[in-house]
Write an enzyme that holds these catalytic residues in place. Sequence first.
Site, short mmCIF file in Angstrom:
data_model
loop_
_atom_site.label_atom_id
_atom_site.label_comp_id
_atom_site.label_asym_id
_atom_site.label_seq_id
_atom_site.Cartn_x
_atom_site.Cartn_y
_atom_site.Cartn_z
N ASP A 90 18.15 -9.21 81.70
CA ASP A 90 18.52 -10.52 82.23
C ASP A 90 19.92 -10.95 81.86
OD1 ASP A 90 17.52 -10.87 79.49
OD2 ASP A 90 17.76 -13.00 79.86
N ASP A 93 20.81 -9.23 76.24
CA ASP A 93 19.79 -8.56 75.44
C ASP A 93 19.16 -7.45 76.28
OD1 ASP A 93 18.43 -10.02 77.26
OD2 ASP A 93 17.37 -11.29 75.82
N TYR A 242 11.93 -17.83 78.55
CA TYR A 242 11.86 -18.31 79.93
C TYR A 242 10.54 -19.03 80.13
CZ TYR A 242 16.14 -15.81 80.83
OH TYR A 242 17.45 -15.38 80.80
N GLU A 483 27.46 -15.80 76.93
CA GLU A 483 26.53 -14.79 77.46
C GLU A 483 26.49 -14.82 78.99
OE1 GLU A 483 22.50 -15.20 75.99
OE2 GLU A 483 22.04 -13.11 76.47
#
Length: 503
Positions: A90, A93, A242, A483
């Site tokens: 995603d 990571d 999430y 990120e």
Amino acid sequence: MARISRHLPATIFPSFSTALLLFLLFVSNNLRHCAARGHDYHDALRKSILFFEGQRSGRLPPDQRIRWRKDSALHDGASAGVDLTGGYYDAGDNVKFGFPMAFTTTMLSWSIIDFGRNMGGGELGNAVRAVKWGTDYLLKATAHDGVVYVQVGDPLSDHNCWERPEDMDTLRTAYKIDANHPGSDVAGETAAALAAASIVFRSRDPSYSRLLLNRAIKVFEFADRHRGAYSNSLRYAVCPFYCDVNGYQDELLWGAAWLHKASRRREYREYIVRNEVVLRAGDTINEFGWDNKHAGINVLLSKEVLMGRANDLKSFQINADGFICSLLPGISHTQVQYSPGGLIFKAGGSNMQHVTSLSFLLLAYSNYLSHANHAVACGADSSASPALLKRLARRQVDYILGDNPLGISYMVGYGPRYPQRIHHRGSSLPSLDAHPTHIGCKAGSRYFLSPNPNPNVLVGAVVGGPNSSDAFPDSRPFFQESEPTTYINAPLVGLLAYFSAHP
Ligand SMILES: *[C@@H]1O[C@H](CO)[C@@H](O)[C@H](O)[C@H]1NC(C)=O
């Protein structure tokens, strides 16, 4: 990874007309600035799509262009006796989170459906391949009736390490939902992704398109019949990463809306009308992201209304108009905030996800309005024209590409200055080519903490972006700012396609 945004306190402007005038002056000033500089939208488009190759999990194909990435996670699913290799990481990571992956696939598909004709042949092909990397995985994740695999990788184990995906030795637990452990949110979004992608492949690969649509129908039926939030079924695996904060009703409606568009079956239209009440205007009118589909549903369904094909869906267009007005200053209390430098800003981290998804809706709606020769009435004496919506969307894109107070591009590899220390394991650790031996979980920490630029340039990655004062630390530990995520880029692909064809 990035989390759900929280609402900022409302700001009431003193007077609508003064505020709008100031805002338009502000926008036109910035437009002059951009026009003077000019952006290479096509270059940015190419890079925005290339980024997805850097996020690939599984066995990489021979035509892989980001060469410092190698095969990874080749046994995903094995512990559960299924094949779950492939798909996308995603963000920075190495977990495969199904909820944002499905949303990413939906938005890449929508980008192609509305703006594919603006991409030019080469980039259109690359964008279609980016969708297929998502749908090939989602087909594996939904291969067994009554089960959807919604995540691979134990997020605590993963986040505890700073490791290349190619080196991963963390727990690759496969998480699933089923009739007794429902997840209408993630299943609804997965159905939306499969249905939207079936439109992308309709003429390119009709049998693949049919496979996607039939699977979407099944997955939606499962999502609707076994209702519940996946955060309740899989709490510690998905929260606080999430977590479904917003409920699953919107994903059911969103799935139905895409199935309606893809299949033209009457039952989905009826489902939408029956469940319309789910979307009350109000404080969610301008929310759109992996957790909240409200503004997206309204804009998507408005196309039908504006084309005169769906008066029974009129309430969605009224909401979509309200959404548009909320992006102009001083009109309603659900007002979207802007940074002093002109960037849409919502609290909660990874702000660029809001910038790209809301700008995408502005642009898509602007096109629907143009076809219907329609403008949005905001307040008694003003209207927002399609041209104004396009200028607002372009202003956000230009901010991302470098027209901002720091003069930095928030897309890695675009322009002379861009983020050097993005929060991304693969980008920040030496590649396998440079360092063939294993780098263990904690051995990666020194690369995380290093002040040096990342050795592998993840071209096209757009990071979470500056804070509400337009400041940006360019530092790995500041994950909310530094990120990148797949769902920041997916709507940007459509925006850049349009502006590359209409510079
Ligand atoms: C944004 O970051 C800058 C630099 O770190 C800091 O000075 C400023 O206070 C931050 N603004 C907000 C609103 O947090």
